[in-house]
Design a protein around this motif. Sequence first.
Motif, PDB file in Angstrom:
ATOM      1  N   ARG A  32       0.824  -1.208   0.000  1.00 10.65           N
ATOM      2  CA  ARG A  32       0.000   0.000   0.000  1.00 10.65           C
ATOM      3  C   ARG A  32       0.857   1.257   0.000  1.00 10.65           C
ATOM      4  NH1 ARG A  32      -4.187  -1.042   4.699  1.00 10.65           N
ATOM      5  NH2 ARG A  32      -2.326  -2.005   5.505  1.00 10.65           N
ATOM      6  N   ASN A  33       1.933   1.250   0.791  1.00  8.45           N
ATOM      7  CA  ASN A  33       2.824   2.417   0.817  1.00  8.45           C
ATOM      8  C   ASN A  33       3.395   2.699  -0.562  1.00  8.45           C
ATOM      9  OD1 ASN A  33       2.483   2.833   3.545  1.00  8.45           O
ATOM     10  ND2 ASN A  33       4.325   1.723   4.128  1.00  8.45           N
ATOM     11  N   PHE A  34       3.896   1.665  -1.221  1.00 10.50           N
ATOM     12  CA  PHE A  34       4.474   1.848  -2.554  1.00 10.50           C
ATOM     13  C   PHE A  34       3.416   2.220  -3.579  1.00 10.50           C
ATOM     14  CE2 PHE A  34       7.976  -1.004  -0.915  1.00 10.50           C
ATOM     15  CZ  PHE A  34       8.916   0.016  -0.842  1.00 10.50           C
ATOM     16  N   ILE A  68      -4.530  12.422  -4.644  1.00  9.52           N
ATOM     17  CA  ILE A  68      -5.208  11.129  -4.441  1.00  9.52           C
ATOM     18  C   ILE A  68      -4.249  10.151  -3.780  1.00  9.52           C
ATOM     19  CG2 ILE A  68      -6.142   9.113  -5.661  1.00  9.52           C
ATOM     20  CD1 ILE A  68      -7.485  11.131  -7.606  1.00  9.52           C
ATOM     21  N   GLY A  69      -2.991  10.157  -4.220  1.00  5.23           N
ATOM     22  CA  GLY A  69      -1.977   9.312  -3.576  1.00  5.23           C
ATOM     23  C   GLY A  69      -1.788   9.681  -2.115  1.00  5.23           C
ATOM     24  N   VAL A  70      -1.827  10.978  -1.804  1.00 10.97           N
ATOM     25  CA  VAL A  70      -1.684  11.434  -0.421  1.00 10.97           C
ATOM     26  C   VAL A  70      -2.874  10.972   0.415  1.00 10.97           C
ATOM     27  CG1 VAL A  70      -1.592  13.472   1.081  1.00 10.97           C
ATOM     28  CG2 VAL A  70      -0.226  13.406  -1.014  1.00 10.97           C
ATOM     29  N   VAL A  71      -4.091  11.133  -0.126  1.00 13.11           N
ATOM     30  CA  VAL A  71      -5.282  10.693   0.609  1.00 13.11           C
ATOM     31  C   VAL A  71      -5.215   9.179   0.851  1.00 13.11           C
ATOM     32  CG1 VAL A  71      -7.791  10.387   0.472  1.00 13.11           C
ATOM     33  CG2 VAL A  71      -6.771  12.571  -0.131  1.00 13.11           C
ATOM     34  N   VAL A  79      -5.398   7.520   4.561  1.00  9.85           N
ATOM     35  CA  VAL A  79      -6.515   6.670   4.953  1.00  9.85           C
ATOM     36  C   VAL A  79      -6.112   5.205   5.062  1.00  9.85           C
ATOM     37  CG1 VAL A  79      -8.791   5.848   4.242  1.00  9.85           C
ATOM     38  CG2 VAL A  79      -8.212   8.259   4.019  1.00  9.85           C
ATOM     39  N   GLY A  80      -5.303   4.739   4.137  1.00  7.50           N
ATOM     40  CA  GLY A  80      -5.066   3.305   4.059  1.00  7.50           C
ATOM     41  C   GLY A  80      -3.824   2.781   4.719  1.00  7.50           C
ATOM     42  N   ASN A  81      -2.923   3.641   5.150  1.00  6.35           N
ATOM     43  CA  ASN A  81      -1.636   3.154   5.642  1.00  6.35           C
ATOM     44  C   ASN A  81      -1.385   3.472   7.101  1.00  6.35           C
ATOM     45  OD1 ASN A  81      -0.760   2.057   3.180  1.00  6.35           O
ATOM     46  ND2 ASN A  81      -0.298   4.100   2.443  1.00  6.35           N
ATOM     47  N   SER A  82      -2.405   3.450   7.888  1.00  4.06           N
ATOM     48  CA  SER A  82      -2.238   3.823   9.282  1.00  4.06           C
ATOM     49  C   SER A  82      -3.172   3.018  10.167  1.00  4.06           C
ATOM     50  CB  SER A  82      -2.529   5.315   9.442  1.00  4.06           C
ATOM     51  OG  SER A  82      -2.495   5.667  10.797  1.00  4.06           O
ATOM     52  N   ASP A  83      -2.711   2.820  11.384  1.00  5.64           N
ATOM     53  CA  ASP A  83      -3.568   2.241  12.411  1.00  5.64           C
ATOM     54  C   ASP A  83      -4.185   3.337  13.276  1.00  5.64           C
ATOM     55  OD1 ASP A  83      -3.068  -0.342  11.629  1.00  5.64           O
ATOM     56  OD2 ASP A  83      -1.388  -0.611  13.004  1.00  5.64           O
ATOM     57  N   ALA A  84      -4.047   4.575  12.854  1.00  6.14           N
ATOM     58  CA  ALA A  84      -4.593   5.696  13.619  1.00  6.14           C
ATOM     59  C   ALA A  84      -6.110   5.587  13.674  1.00  6.14           C
ATOM     60  CB  ALA A  84      -4.187   7.020  12.970  1.00  6.14           C
ATOM     61  N   PRO A  85      -6.720   6.160  14.695  1.00  3.44           N
ATOM     62  CA  PRO A  85      -8.179   6.176  14.757  1.00  3.44           C
ATOM     63  C   PRO A  85      -8.760   6.895  13.538  1.00  3.44           C
ATOM     64  CG  PRO A  85      -7.221   6.971  16.817  1.00  3.44           C
ATOM     65  CD  PRO A  85      -6.098   6.800  15.850  1.00  3.44           C
ATOM     66  N   TRP A  86      -9.976   6.559  13.196  1.00  2.00           N
ATOM     67  CA  TRP A  86     -10.596   7.084  11.980  1.00  2.00           C
ATOM     68  C   TRP A  86     -10.630   8.609  11.960  1.00  2.00           C
ATOM     69  CZ3 TRP A  86     -14.795  10.236  12.083  1.00  2.00           C
ATOM     70  CH2 TRP A  86     -15.526  10.271  13.258  1.00  2.00           C
ATOM     71  N   HIS A  87     -10.847   9.226  13.125  1.00  2.00           N
ATOM     72  CA  HIS A  87     -10.948  10.691  13.147  1.00  2.00           C
ATOM     73  C   HIS A  87      -9.604  11.352  12.829  1.00  2.00           C
ATOM     74  CE1 HIS A  87      -9.862   9.699  17.314  1.00  2.00           C
ATOM     75  NE2 HIS A  87      -9.290  10.894  17.356  1.00  2.00           N
ATOM     76  N   ARG A  88      -8.492  10.746  13.217  1.00  2.00           N
ATOM     77  CA  ARG A  88      -7.184  11.304  12.854  1.00  2.00           C
ATOM     78  C   ARG A  88      -6.921  11.141  11.364  1.00  2.00           C
ATOM     79  NH1 ARG A  88      -2.657   9.402  16.896  1.00  2.00           N
ATOM     80  NH2 ARG A  88      -1.440  10.859  15.633  1.00  2.00           N
TER      81      ARG A  88
END
Length: 146
Positions: free
Chosen positions: A23-25, A78-81, A85-94
Amino acid sequence: QLLILATLDALCATPKITPAPVRNFACAAIGALGLLLETVADEQKMAFKALHPDLPIMSGVYSFCRHPNYLGEIIFWIGVVGHCVGNSDAPWHRRLIASVGPLFMIWVMVGAAARADGMALDRYGKDPAFVAWVESTPSLWPRLPF
C-alpha cells in the motif's frame, strides 16, 4: 509536497503501525505519477508558449485532456489521501483530519480547471481549431479508449 507527506504520515502515525509496504508503494507510485504528469504538462506548456505566446496549447499531453497539469496535481493528492486513509492504524478521526487538506486541494484543482476553461474560451473562443479541441477533449479526466 514531499514535506506534506511526511507531516501527514506523522499525524496518522501510532505506535502500533502495521507495515503495509504494498500500500505504501502503491500510494507513493500514484503520487509520483501525478507529479510526473504535472511536470511534463508544465514543461510542454512553457516550451509551447515560448514559441507561440498567443496560441492555446492543444498538443502533447494536452491532446488527452485540457488541463493535464491540474490532473497531475489531483492524482498526486489522491496518492496522499490513499496514504492517509489506508496506511495507518490511527483512529478514523485522525485519518479523516489528515485527509481534509489533500481533499481540499483536489477541490481547488477542479475549480481551477473550470475557471481556466472559462478564461480560455473568452480568449480563444473565436478560433475554430480551439473550439473543436474543446468539444473533443475532456477538461480533466481523459476518456478511456475502451
